[in-house]
Design a protein around this motif. Sequence first.
Motif, PDB file in Angstrom:
ATOM      1  N   GLU A  81       0.834  -1.195   0.000  1.00  0.00           N
ATOM      2  CA  GLU A  81       0.000   0.000   0.000  1.00  0.00           C
ATOM      3  C   GLU A  81       0.872   1.251   0.000  1.00  0.00           C
ATOM      4  O   GLU A  81       2.059   1.199   0.304  1.00  0.00           O
ATOM      5  CB  GLU A  81      -0.929   0.021   1.202  1.00  0.00           C
ATOM      6  N   ILE A  82       0.260   2.336  -0.375  1.00  0.00           N
ATOM      7  CA  ILE A  82       0.950   3.621  -0.336  1.00  0.00           C
ATOM      8  C   ILE A  82       0.987   4.070   1.115  1.00  0.00           C
ATOM      9  O   ILE A  82      -0.041   4.221   1.752  1.00  0.00           O
ATOM     10  CB  ILE A  82       0.249   4.648  -1.231  1.00  0.00           C
ATOM     11  N   THR A  87       6.610   4.767   1.217  1.00  0.00           N
ATOM     12  CA  THR A  87       6.471   5.046  -0.205  1.00  0.00           C
ATOM     13  C   THR A  87       6.758   6.518  -0.482  1.00  0.00           C
ATOM     14  O   THR A  87       7.446   6.854  -1.447  1.00  0.00           O
ATOM     15  CB  THR A  87       5.050   4.691  -0.686  1.00  0.00           C
ATOM     16  N   ILE A 113      -0.180   9.237 -10.170  1.00  0.00           N
ATOM     17  CA  ILE A 113      -1.056   9.335  -8.993  1.00  0.00           C
ATOM     18  C   ILE A 113      -2.316  10.121  -9.345  1.00  0.00           C
ATOM     19  O   ILE A 113      -3.422   9.732  -8.982  1.00  0.00           O
ATOM     20  CB  ILE A 113      -0.306   9.963  -7.803  1.00  0.00           C
ATOM     21  N   GLN A 155      -2.858   8.886   3.965  1.00  0.00           N
ATOM     22  CA  GLN A 155      -3.930   7.949   3.617  1.00  0.00           C
ATOM     23  C   GLN A 155      -5.228   8.692   3.295  1.00  0.00           C
ATOM     24  O   GLN A 155      -5.953   8.308   2.382  1.00  0.00           O
ATOM     25  CB  GLN A 155      -4.154   6.930   4.736  1.00  0.00           C
ATOM     26  N   LEU A 167      -5.024  10.146  -0.194  1.00  0.00           N
ATOM     27  CA  LEU A 167      -4.996   9.144  -1.263  1.00  0.00           C
ATOM     28  C   LEU A 167      -6.093   8.091  -1.133  1.00  0.00           C
ATOM     29  O   LEU A 167      -6.037   7.059  -1.783  1.00  0.00           O
ATOM     30  CB  LEU A 167      -3.618   8.472  -1.293  1.00  0.00           C
ATOM     31  N   ILE A 218      -7.777   6.034  -4.052  1.00  0.00           N
ATOM     32  CA  ILE A 218      -7.095   4.995  -4.815  1.00  0.00           C
ATOM     33  C   ILE A 218      -7.370   3.646  -4.150  1.00  0.00           C
ATOM     34  O   ILE A 218      -7.006   3.432  -3.005  1.00  0.00           O
ATOM     35  CB  ILE A 218      -5.567   5.250  -4.871  1.00  0.00           C
ATOM     36  N   LYS A 273      -5.598  -0.530  -7.314  1.00  0.00           N
ATOM     37  CA  LYS A 273      -4.934   0.565  -8.044  1.00  0.00           C
ATOM     38  C   LYS A 273      -3.614   0.922  -7.390  1.00  0.00           C
ATOM     39  O   LYS A 273      -2.650   1.243  -8.080  1.00  0.00           O
ATOM     40  CB  LYS A 273      -5.827   1.797  -8.106  1.00  0.00           C
ATOM     41  N   GLN A 274      -3.572   0.886  -6.049  1.00  0.00           N
ATOM     42  CA  GLN A 274      -2.328   1.184  -5.344  1.00  0.00           C
ATOM     43  C   GLN A 274      -1.245   0.190  -5.745  1.00  0.00           C
ATOM     44  O   GLN A 274      -0.122   0.585  -6.050  1.00  0.00           O
ATOM     45  CB  GLN A 274      -2.528   1.134  -3.824  1.00  0.00           C
ATOM     46  N   LYS A 275      -1.602  -1.072  -5.759  1.00  0.00           N
ATOM     47  CA  LYS A 275      -0.640  -2.108  -6.123  1.00  0.00           C
ATOM     48  C   LYS A 275      -0.152  -1.898  -7.555  1.00  0.00           C
ATOM     49  O   LYS A 275       1.049  -1.974  -7.831  1.00  0.00           O
ATOM     50  CB  LYS A 275      -1.283  -3.485  -5.968  1.00  0.00           C
ATOM     51  N   LEU A 314       2.132   1.285  -7.655  1.00  0.00           N
ATOM     52  CA  LEU A 314       3.460   1.040  -7.075  1.00  0.00           C
ATOM     53  C   LEU A 314       4.318   0.180  -7.997  1.00  0.00           C
ATOM     54  O   LEU A 314       5.527   0.409  -8.113  1.00  0.00           O
ATOM     55  CB  LEU A 314       3.330   0.413  -5.692  1.00  0.00           C
TER      56      LEU A 314
END
Length: 80
Positions: A2-3, A7, A26, A60, A63, A66, A70-72, A75
């Motif tokens: 996760e973001i 990150t 992003i 968090q 963001l 997301i 989508k985060q995965k 990244l």
Amino acid sequence: MEINKETVDKLKNLSPDQLRYAIGEIADALGASQSQKRMAQNHAALIRRKFAAMSESELQNQLKGITPEKQKELLSKLKL
């Protein structure tokens, strides 16, 4: 994956061009318009400073639009 704050630490160490690219990705993940995306990319240094000053919960919150999937993907695309 996760973001999170880790990150963001990686993001703030990117070169200016890499950071502008990451900000664009992003922005796309958040559903920003092209003009919003360009504006964010043009203010990469400011965004770098703001992200660096955020707590993990503030990050968090910013963001939250997301999804985990989508985060995965994001990244992976950014190699973070």
